[in-house]
Scaffold this motif. Sequence first.
Motif, PDB file in Angstrom:
ATOM      1  N   UNK A 358       0.855  -1.185   0.000  1.00 51.57           N
ATOM      2  CA  UNK A 358       0.000   0.000   0.000  1.00 51.57           C
ATOM      3  C   UNK A 358       0.893   1.237   0.000  1.00 51.57           C
ATOM      4  N   UNK A 359       0.993   1.890  -1.143  1.00 51.27           N
ATOM      5  CA  UNK A 359       1.860   3.056  -1.279  1.00 51.27           C
ATOM      6  C   UNK A 359       1.200   4.307  -0.725  1.00 51.27           C
ATOM      7  N   UNK A 360      -0.136   4.403  -0.890  1.00 56.35           N
ATOM      8  CA  UNK A 360      -0.854   5.601  -0.453  1.00 56.35           C
ATOM      9  C   UNK A 360      -2.300   5.241  -0.162  1.00 56.35           C
ATOM     10  N   UNK A 361      -2.899   5.984   0.779  1.00 60.02           N
ATOM     11  CA  UNK A 361      -4.327   5.863   1.045  1.00 60.02           C
ATOM     12  C   UNK A 361      -4.717   4.590   1.754  1.00 60.02           C
ATOM     13  N   UNK A 362      -5.923   4.124   1.419  1.00 57.44           N
ATOM     14  CA  UNK A 362      -6.409   2.864   1.961  1.00 57.44           C
ATOM     15  C   UNK A 362      -7.409   2.989   3.084  1.00 57.44           C
ATOM     16  N   UNK A 363      -7.713   4.217   3.514  1.00 54.06           N
ATOM     17  CA  UNK A 363      -8.546   4.393   4.706  1.00 54.06           C
ATOM     18  C   UNK A 363      -9.896   5.026   4.399  1.00 54.06           C
ATOM     19  N   UNK A 364     -10.916   4.632   5.156  1.00 54.17           N
ATOM     20  CA  UNK A 364     -12.176   5.365   5.206  1.00 54.17           C
ATOM     21  C   UNK A 364     -11.926   6.649   5.982  1.00 54.17           C
ATOM     22  N   UNK A 365     -12.501   7.755   5.501  1.00 54.58           N
ATOM     23  CA  UNK A 365     -12.211   9.052   6.111  1.00 54.58           C
ATOM     24  C   UNK A 365     -13.465   9.659   6.741  1.00 54.58           C
ATOM     25  N   UNK A 366     -13.813   9.174   7.903  1.00 55.49           N
ATOM     26  CA  UNK A 366     -14.980   9.707   8.612  1.00 55.49           C
ATOM     27  C   UNK A 366     -14.750  11.136   9.093  1.00 55.49           C
ATOM     28  N   UNK A 367     -13.492  11.559   9.179  1.00 62.00           N
ATOM     29  CA  UNK A 367     -13.205  12.927   9.616  1.00 62.00           C
ATOM     30  C   UNK A 367     -13.621  13.973   8.590  1.00 62.00           C
ATOM     31  N   UNK A 368     -13.869  13.551   7.354  1.00 60.29           N
ATOM     32  CA  UNK A 368     -14.289  14.490   6.318  1.00 60.29           C
ATOM     33  C   UNK A 368     -15.787  14.766   6.354  1.00 60.29           C
TER      34      UNK A 368
END
Length: 488
Positions: A358-368
């Motif tokens: 995993x080079x970048x990202x991969x997460x759910x972003x509930x903070x947005x």
Amino acid sequence: MTILPDALLYVDGKLRAAEGGKTYDNIGPWTGEVVGHAADASAADVEEAIAAARRAFDTTDWSTNHEKRFALLKKLHALFVANSDRLADIVRHEAGASLVAVHRAQLAQCLNSWENLLEVYPKLAWDKDYGDKDTYGFTTHRKAFYEAVGVVGAITPWNFPLYINAEKVVSALLVGCTVILKPAPDTPLAASIFGELAAEAGFPDGVINVITGSDPALAGELIVTDPRVDLITFTGSTAIGKHIVRQGAETLKRVFLELGGKSAAIVLEDNANFAQIVAQQLLVFHAGQGCAVMSRLLVPRSRYDEAKAVLKASYDAFSTKWGVFDDPASPMGPVVSKKQRDRVKAYIDLGVEEGATLLAGGNIREDLGTGWFIEPTCFVDVTNDMRIAQEEIFGPVLVVIPFDDEEDAIRIANDSVYGLSGAVYSDNLDRALSVAKRIRTGTISVNGGLPINGDLPFGGYKQSGIGRAWGVEGLEEYLETKLIGWRS
């Protein structure tokens, strides 16, 4: 908070509620909250729509009055242009489109491609003379005539709803078919607006009908299996496309399909601006929710480390440039639904399990916010036999695969059940064109060229579909051929 007006049915010339006034909630991807309500059609509503379309085709001059059809579709296009602000609100709140996506593929491409169809329509041939033939001692003159196939069931997805609805509805109506438009449950108003504005334009009763519903299958199943419907045009997943073909077989219904993709962008080693090209391959536009996106990036093994470093820097720089509703420069918002977000996250977890990095990202972003946000994601150290390299994720997930030489790149690109789009980059144009011709795909870009437009045929090889949309070839999908031979 309700933002959008109710999406109503449009059946036999009337905008109306569903049977019994039944509705369902229209959920907005940016907030995960109700942004409107939509008519929830019953089987009886679908039956009325099919009967109306059949009656309009069989008992009116719609299929033969070319000038009338063309004038009404020009008028309808003008009404869509006049209602651009309303349409932008619909795709922002229903499809989760960012402002960049609205002003490109979501709305601008819909209106521009519709105009392209009106421009190419006069090129459509309505007959073809095959000349005389002497057979069995007499001469026969032969001529083909092309006529509308009949009643069309148009089943459309949620990712680019205005654009795809226009492709199917306008193409079918232009050549003289009548239509039942059945949109995805997630984007009902982007279909209902076709009924509202068709009524304002003065379309004859029954020529276009719009059925919305919470059940993704009910109306579609009824339309596909009904013998009064002559043709099904479907855009969506390959799995559902196969199901439609099986269902339509019972009535030998004509079916044409625009399905999934796992398209490859090949960046050859001879590019002087290699880093710039690689940096432009981030899969972020409309959160990767497009069948023709480049979700596999193929780079030379000799420059693989360089490519990874470029991508890491590019994704890091982009990490704060998405997910803002009113940002006019951001190409990416949420995915369309919680179901889709969870599906994308499951594929990301699968990629890690398969051994990709995993080079970048991969997460759910509930903070947005409370909507369906998932990070732009990039996997490296991917082999083409991994599921994340073979299956359509339909989200902002890019996989980066190394190749040894040109032949290896072609092999990897073609090692897929799909064949919808693709790209090749090389400083040697002849080389790039040679590679492009060997990729088994329906459209392919060379050095950033755009092979997709409303005056061009669009479609795929293999399990990416059957038939073509847009252009003269797309109009011809809705025609039958009648051959008449006569003796002088």
